[in-house]
Write a protein that holds these residues in place. Structure first.
Motif, PDB file in Angstrom:
ATOM      1  N   LEU A 162       0.836  -1.198   0.000  1.00 45.24           N
ATOM      2  CA  LEU A 162       0.000   0.000   0.000  1.00 45.24           C
ATOM      3  C   LEU A 162       0.871   1.248   0.000  1.00 45.24           C
ATOM      4  CD1 LEU A 162      -3.030   0.838   0.240  1.00 45.24           C
ATOM      5  CD2 LEU A 162      -2.691   0.905   2.704  1.00 45.24           C
ATOM      6  N   ASN A 163       1.922   1.231   0.813  1.00 47.11           N
ATOM      7  CA  ASN A 163       2.832   2.357   0.914  1.00 47.11           C
ATOM      8  C   ASN A 163       3.632   2.561  -0.368  1.00 47.11           C
ATOM      9  OD1 ASN A 163       4.259   4.415   2.565  1.00 47.11           O
ATOM     10  ND2 ASN A 163       6.001   3.053   2.306  1.00 47.11           N
ATOM     11  N   ALA A 164       3.932   1.449  -1.065  1.00 45.51           N
ATOM     12  CA  ALA A 164       4.783   1.512  -2.245  1.00 45.51           C
ATOM     13  C   ALA A 164       4.153   2.284  -3.398  1.00 45.51           C
ATOM     14  CB  ALA A 164       5.143   0.102  -2.705  1.00 45.51           C
ATOM     15  N   ILE A 165       2.808   2.364  -3.420  1.00 51.35           N
ATOM     16  CA  ILE A 165       2.155   3.043  -4.541  1.00 51.35           C
ATOM     17  C   ILE A 165       1.965   4.535  -4.289  1.00 51.35           C
ATOM     18  CG2 ILE A 165       0.923   0.929  -5.182  1.00 51.35           C
ATOM     19  CD1 ILE A 165      -1.602   2.152  -3.957  1.00 51.35           C
ATOM     20  N   ILE A 166       2.357   5.006  -3.112  1.00 50.51           N
ATOM     21  CA  ILE A 166       2.171   6.413  -2.783  1.00 50.51           C
ATOM     22  C   ILE A 166       3.195   7.264  -3.538  1.00 50.51           C
ATOM     23  CG2 ILE A 166       2.263   8.119  -0.913  1.00 50.51           C
ATOM     24  CD1 ILE A 166       1.290   5.925   0.971  1.00 50.51           C
ATOM     25  N   PRO A 167       2.741   8.302  -4.234  1.00 49.20           N
ATOM     26  CA  PRO A 167       3.655   9.147  -4.990  1.00 49.20           C
ATOM     27  C   PRO A 167       4.803   9.686  -4.131  1.00 49.20           C
ATOM     28  CG  PRO A 167       1.374   9.703  -5.480  1.00 49.20           C
ATOM     29  CD  PRO A 167       1.336   8.732  -4.337  1.00 49.20           C
ATOM     30  N   VAL A 168       6.009   9.744  -4.697  1.00 49.33           N
ATOM     31  CA  VAL A 168       7.258  10.254  -4.104  1.00 49.33           C
ATOM     32  C   VAL A 168       7.708   9.470  -2.877  1.00 49.33           C
ATOM     33  CG1 VAL A 168       6.716  12.581  -4.911  1.00 49.33           C
ATOM     34  CG2 VAL A 168       6.309  12.040  -2.533  1.00 49.33           C
ATOM     35  N   ARG A 169       6.987   8.405  -2.522  1.00 52.40           N
ATOM     36  CA  ARG A 169       7.362   7.662  -1.317  1.00 52.40           C
ATOM     37  C   ARG A 169       8.685   6.932  -1.485  1.00 52.40           C
ATOM     38  NH1 ARG A 169       8.229   8.071   3.457  1.00 52.40           N
ATOM     39  NH2 ARG A 169       8.582   6.099   4.487  1.00 52.40           N
ATOM     40  N   HIS A 170       8.988   6.477  -2.705  1.00 60.09           N
ATOM     41  CA  HIS A 170      10.205   5.703  -2.944  1.00 60.09           C
ATOM     42  C   HIS A 170      11.462   6.484  -2.564  1.00 60.09           C
ATOM     43  CE1 HIS A 170       7.530   3.022  -5.020  1.00 60.09           C
ATOM     44  NE2 HIS A 170       8.502   2.205  -5.336  1.00 60.09           N
ATOM     45  N   LEU A 171      11.533   7.744  -2.978  1.00 60.69           N
ATOM     46  CA  LEU A 171      12.721   8.545  -2.688  1.00 60.69           C
ATOM     47  C   LEU A 171      12.849   8.809  -1.192  1.00 60.69           C
ATOM     48  CD1 LEU A 171      15.173  10.057  -3.694  1.00 60.69           C
ATOM     49  CD2 LEU A 171      13.712  12.039  -4.147  1.00 60.69           C
ATOM     50  N   LYS A 172      11.734   9.096  -0.540  1.00 63.43           N
ATOM     51  CA  LYS A 172      11.772   9.323   0.901  1.00 63.43           C
ATOM     52  C   LYS A 172      12.200   8.060   1.631  1.00 63.43           C
ATOM     53  CE  LYS A 172       8.245  12.978   0.982  1.00 63.43           C
ATOM     54  NZ  LYS A 172       6.888  13.353   1.453  1.00 63.43           N
ATOM     55  N   ALA A 173      11.672   6.924   1.194  1.00 60.07           N
ATOM     56  CA  ALA A 173      12.024   5.650   1.825  1.00 60.07           C
ATOM     57  C   ALA A 173      13.519   5.365   1.661  1.00 60.07           C
ATOM     58  CB  ALA A 173      11.203   4.517   1.220  1.00 60.07           C
ATOM     59  N   TYR A 174      14.053   5.688   0.498  1.00 57.07           N
ATOM     60  CA  TYR A 174      15.494   5.483   0.249  1.00 57.07           C
ATOM     61  C   TYR A 174      16.329   6.258   1.269  1.00 57.07           C
ATOM     62  CZ  TYR A 174      20.049   6.047  -2.012  1.00 57.07           C
ATOM     63  OH  TYR A 174      21.402   6.083  -2.272  1.00 57.07           O
ATOM     64  N   ARG A 175      15.976   7.497   1.478  1.00 58.03           N
ATOM     65  CA  ARG A 175      16.731   8.334   2.422  1.00 58.03           C
ATOM     66  C   ARG A 175      16.602   7.803   3.850  1.00 58.03           C
ATOM     67  NH1 ARG A 175      14.379  13.786  -0.444  1.00 58.03           N
ATOM     68  NH2 ARG A 175      15.955  13.970  -2.109  1.00 58.03           N
ATOM     69  N   GLU A 176      15.395   7.360   4.199  1.00 58.82           N
ATOM     70  CA  GLU A 176      15.182   6.805   5.539  1.00 58.82           C
ATOM     71  C   GLU A 176      15.961   5.509   5.726  1.00 58.82           C
ATOM     72  OE1 GLU A 176      10.915   6.506   5.615  1.00 58.82           O
ATOM     73  OE2 GLU A 176      10.728   8.632   5.109  1.00 58.82           O
ATOM     74  N   HIS A 177      15.948   4.653   4.696  1.00 56.51           N
ATOM     75  CA  HIS A 177      16.695   3.396   4.771  1.00 56.51           C
ATOM     76  C   HIS A 177      18.197   3.655   4.907  1.00 56.51           C
ATOM     77  CE1 HIS A 177      13.204   1.192   2.559  1.00 56.51           C
ATOM     78  NE2 HIS A 177      13.076   1.106   3.866  1.00 56.51           N
TER      79      HIS A 177
END
Length: 214
Positions: A162-177
């Motif tokens: 569900l979270n993966a389809i949220i716009p711009v979430r991928h880049l934010k997740a990368y930084r958090e990871h």
């Protein structure tokens, strides 16, 4: 390795459709329709649905039949609160127990994003992040922690998709990871736990902002 049985194949196919959202939350699962779609008899479908009920992915009620579980706002907050505590602890423990070689390999598994950032780069980064979560859990060396976390694994996976389809979430997740990984490489257990907990908090916030709940 033995070839998967028909029942196992059907189970995996239905489970994948649920986790990917092809069978949305709350949707009815009709044995006959699924059997026809997959080209099998009703027996392996029935067995698969029973297993999926044990996995807490489907719900069976006499009045409604079988349907994909529907996570309420309360359910999602509960699951993510558990994840925050459990995975924060796992990050602390993994920072302590993983070898330097393993931690550097983990960091190297993430692509170095280059401008302009493509969707393919972000997809690879997101996949690396998913593998990071698994790595941290296994390297925590705490089997009870692993068992408790795995007990909500599939519901967690539904929220991840569900979270993966949220716009711009991928880049934010990368930084958090990367914040988590860099803390681990630095052998800073406290910072690693805080970074992981912050990441889970932000995942929850993004889901709550993007989704509508009754």
């Amino acid at each position: 390795m033995d070839k998967p049985t028909l029942a196992e194949q059907v189970y995996c196919q239905i489970k994948e459709k649920i986790l990917q959202g092809s069978y949305p939350m709350g949707s009815a699962l009709n044995e006959v329709e699924i059997a026809n779609q997959l080209g099998v008899s009703r027996t392996p479908v029935r067995e698969a649905l029973r297993r999926l009920e044990k996995d807490m992915l489907v719900d069976h009620q006499a009045s409604r039949g079988v349907s994909v579980i529907e996570l309420s706002l309360h359910d999602i907050i509960e699951i993510m609160t558990l994840r925050e505590v459990l995975e924060g602890l796992a990050a602390r423990q993994a920072t302590k127990w993983a070898t330097d070689e393993e931690l550097h390999a983990l960091r190297d598994s993430f692509p170095k994003l280059k401008s302009p950032i493509s969707q393919e780069q972000l997809k690879l980064a997101y996949q690396a992040g998913e593998e990071m979560h698994d790595f941290i859990l296994q390297k925590s060396r705490n089997q009870r922690l692993v068992a408790i976390t795995e007990s909500i694994f599939y519901q967690t996976k539904m929220l991840t998709e569900l979270n993966a389809i949220i716009p711009v979430r991928h880049l934010k997740a990368y930084r958090e990871h990367m914040a988590v990984v860099n803390a681990m490489v630095a052998r800073d257990e406290v910072r690693a736990e805080r970074a992981m907990r912050k990441h889970i908090q932000l995942v929850l916030l993004s889901i709550l902002e993007y989704q509508r709940f009754e």
